[in-house]
Design a protein around this motif. Structure first.
Motif, PDB file in Angstrom:
ATOM      1  N   LEU A  85       1.198  -1.725   0.519  1.00  0.00           N
ATOM      2  CA  LEU A  85       0.038   0.178   0.207  1.00  0.00           C
ATOM      3  C   LEU A  85       0.927   1.633  -0.364  1.00  0.00           C
ATOM      4  CD1 LEU A  85      -1.958  -1.450   2.269  1.00  0.00           C
ATOM      5  CD2 LEU A  85      -2.920  -0.054   0.420  1.00  0.00           C
ATOM      6  N   GLN A  86       2.260   1.485   0.724  1.00  0.00           N
ATOM      7  CA  GLN A  86       3.041   2.507   0.834  1.00  0.00           C
ATOM      8  C   GLN A  86       3.381   2.441  -0.915  1.00  0.00           C
ATOM      9  OE1 GLN A  86       5.792   1.359   3.633  1.00  0.00           O
ATOM     10  NE2 GLN A  86       4.074   1.605   5.653  1.00  0.00           N
ATOM     11  N   ILE A  87       3.686   1.392  -1.398  1.00  0.00           N
ATOM     12  CA  ILE A  87       4.345   1.129  -2.165  1.00  0.00           C
ATOM     13  C   ILE A  87       3.385   1.868  -3.134  1.00  0.00           C
ATOM     14  CG2 ILE A  87       5.115   0.371  -4.591  1.00  0.00           C
ATOM     15  CD1 ILE A  87       6.881  -1.966  -2.156  1.00  0.00           C
ATOM     16  N   ALA A  88       2.250   1.703  -3.865  1.00  0.00           N
ATOM     17  CA  ALA A  88       1.022   2.146  -4.413  1.00  0.00           C
ATOM     18  C   ALA A  88       1.252   3.589  -4.542  1.00  0.00           C
ATOM     19  CB  ALA A  88       0.047   1.669  -4.358  1.00  0.00           C
ATOM     20  N   THR A  89       0.629   3.847  -2.932  1.00  0.00           N
ATOM     21  CA  THR A  89       0.250   5.322  -2.716  1.00  0.00           C
ATOM     22  C   THR A  89       1.350   6.061  -3.233  1.00  0.00           C
ATOM     23  OG1 THR A  89      -0.897   4.644  -1.126  1.00  0.00           O
ATOM     24  CG2 THR A  89      -0.639   6.971  -1.689  1.00  0.00           C
ATOM     25  N   CYS A  90       2.686   6.049  -2.951  1.00  0.00           N
ATOM     26  CA  CYS A  90       3.980   7.083  -3.359  1.00  0.00           C
ATOM     27  C   CYS A  90       4.212   6.658  -5.039  1.00  0.00           C
ATOM     28  CB  CYS A  90       4.890   6.025  -2.765  1.00  0.00           C
ATOM     29  SG  CYS A  90       6.326   7.787  -2.490  1.00  0.00           S
ATOM     30  N   PHE A 116       6.615  17.211  -0.502  1.00  0.00           N
ATOM     31  CA  PHE A 116       5.180  17.431  -0.147  1.00  0.00           C
ATOM     32  C   PHE A 116       4.951  15.452   0.186  1.00  0.00           C
ATOM     33  CE2 PHE A 116       1.162  15.715  -0.928  1.00  0.00           C
ATOM     34  CZ  PHE A 116       0.684  16.532   0.229  1.00  0.00           C
ATOM     35  N   ILE A 117       5.580  15.360  -1.302  1.00  0.00           N
ATOM     36  CA  ILE A 117       5.651  13.206  -0.771  1.00  0.00           C
ATOM     37  C   ILE A 117       5.869  13.411  -0.036  1.00  0.00           C
ATOM     38  CG2 ILE A 117       6.205  11.261  -2.475  1.00  0.00           C
ATOM     39  CD1 ILE A 117       6.002  12.533  -5.064  1.00  0.00           C
ATOM     40  N   SER A 118       7.457  13.249   0.284  1.00  0.00           N
ATOM     41  CA  SER A 118       8.123  12.646   1.771  1.00  0.00           C
ATOM     42  C   SER A 118       6.687  13.079   2.752  1.00  0.00           C
ATOM     43  CB  SER A 118       9.736  13.452   1.807  1.00  0.00           C
ATOM     44  OG  SER A 118      10.134  12.685   0.798  1.00  0.00           O
ATOM     45  N   LYS A 119       6.795  14.592   2.986  1.00  0.00           N
ATOM     46  CA  LYS A 119       6.083  15.011   3.950  1.00  0.00           C
ATOM     47  C   LYS A 119       5.247  14.043   4.399  1.00  0.00           C
ATOM     48  CE  LYS A 119       3.270  18.242   3.906  1.00  0.00           C
ATOM     49  NZ  LYS A 119       2.209  19.692   4.206  1.00  0.00           N
ATOM     50  N   THR A 120       4.070  13.752   3.760  1.00  0.00           N
ATOM     51  CA  THR A 120       2.649  12.920   3.592  1.00  0.00           C
ATOM     52  C   THR A 120       3.076  11.687   3.505  1.00  0.00           C
ATOM     53  OG1 THR A 120       1.688  14.516   1.698  1.00  0.00           O
ATOM     54  CG2 THR A 120       0.801  12.553   1.572  1.00  0.00           C
ATOM     55  N   GLU A 179       0.919   9.883   7.112  1.00  0.00           N
ATOM     56  CA  GLU A 179      -0.185   9.533   5.889  1.00  0.00           C
ATOM     57  C   GLU A 179       0.789   7.524   6.602  1.00  0.00           C
ATOM     58  OE1 GLU A 179      -3.538   9.969   4.827  1.00  0.00           O
ATOM     59  OE2 GLU A 179      -2.774  11.807   4.950  1.00  0.00           O
ATOM     60  N   PHE A 180       1.421   7.341   7.270  1.00  0.00           N
ATOM     61  CA  PHE A 180       2.539   5.868   7.133  1.00  0.00           C
ATOM     62  C   PHE A 180       3.217   5.483   8.550  1.00  0.00           C
ATOM     63  CE2 PHE A 180       0.926   5.570   2.656  1.00  0.00           C
ATOM     64  CZ  PHE A 180       0.096   4.687   2.920  1.00  0.00           C
ATOM     65  N   GLN A 181       3.352   7.175   9.156  1.00  0.00           N
ATOM     66  CA  GLN A 181       3.824   7.150  10.393  1.00  0.00           C
ATOM     67  C   GLN A 181       5.636   6.501   9.625  1.00  0.00           C
ATOM     68  OE1 GLN A 181       0.534   5.522  11.277  1.00  0.00           O
ATOM     69  NE2 GLN A 181       0.501   7.999  10.773  1.00  0.00           N
ATOM     70  N   VAL A 214      10.801   6.977   4.368  1.00  0.00           N
ATOM     71  CA  VAL A 214      10.566   7.965   2.955  1.00  0.00           C
ATOM     72  C   VAL A 214      11.822   7.165   2.119  1.00  0.00           C
ATOM     73  CG1 VAL A 214       9.721   9.278   2.338  1.00  0.00           C
ATOM     74  CG2 VAL A 214       9.241   8.940   4.978  1.00  0.00           C
ATOM     75  N   THR A 215      12.616   7.345   2.356  1.00  0.00           N
ATOM     76  CA  THR A 215      13.561   7.399   1.023  1.00  0.00           C
ATOM     77  C   THR A 215      13.922   5.896   0.467  1.00  0.00           C
ATOM     78  OG1 THR A 215      15.144   8.835   2.188  1.00  0.00           O
ATOM     79  CG2 THR A 215      16.014   8.050   0.473  1.00  0.00           C
ATOM     80  N   GLU A 216      13.811   5.265   1.716  1.00  0.00           N
ATOM     81  CA  GLU A 216      14.144   3.435   0.874  1.00  0.00           C
ATOM     82  C   GLU A 216      11.990   4.099  -0.011  1.00  0.00           C
ATOM     83  OE1 GLU A 216      12.653  -0.656   2.518  1.00  0.00           O
ATOM     84  OE2 GLU A 216      14.201   0.476   3.451  1.00  0.00           O
TER      85      GLU A 216
END
Length: 146
Positions: A28-33, A53-57, A61-63, A69-71
């Motif tokens: 889900l994280q990969i799909a959303t990102c 914005f992508i990094s912050k979101t 959203e996923f704590q 986030v970089t990974e």
């Protein structure tokens, strides 16, 4: 046969299998990102504001912490390179998320588009496709935009 071995050695198949074997939360994280990256790239201008914005979101959203986030962005970019359509990302989301959770994704996509204060027709087009793929109504897309 030699092509298969060559691809195996170059990790083309291994990377894809590793990504597909993540647990549901990571998928889900990969799909959303990936959807966010695709929208940000749709106008051929992936701005600093959009990246931020992508990094912050993704953190919110996923704590996730900065390293995760970089990974995640790396994994999502790899997955985008191997994908043929947005459907494979929206399908993962459709199988797990409720209508309300999908609406939140849609709102975040609109926020991403406006992060650089420019609305491009290609960005809007991608969001329209994503909204349809997420089985959301046109009125949901407009409400998320507002």
């Amino acid at each position: 046969m030699l092509g298969f071995i060559k691809n195996l050695i170059s990790n083309n198949y291994i990377n894809e299998d590793v990504i597909n074997n993540f647990d549901r939360e990571k998928q889900l994280q990969i799909a959303t990102c990936a959807l966010m990256i695709e929208v940000a790239n749709s106008d051929d201008d992936f701005s600093k504001e959009e990246k931020s914005f992508i990094s912050k979101t993704m953190k919110q959203e996923f704590q996730l912490d900065d390293n995760l986030v970089t990974e995640l962005i790396e994994l999502s970019t790899q997955r985008i390179d191997k994908s043929v359509s947005l459907y494979e990302f929206t399908d993962v989301i459709n199988k797990t998320y409720s209508r309300e959770e999908k609406f939140i994704i849609l709102k975040n996509l609109w926020r991403l588009v406006f992060a650089d204060e420019k609305l491009d027709k290609y960005e809007e087009y991608f969001i329209r496709i994503i909204s349809n793929n997420l089985h959301l109504d046109h009125s949901d897309m407009i409400a998320a935009k507002m």
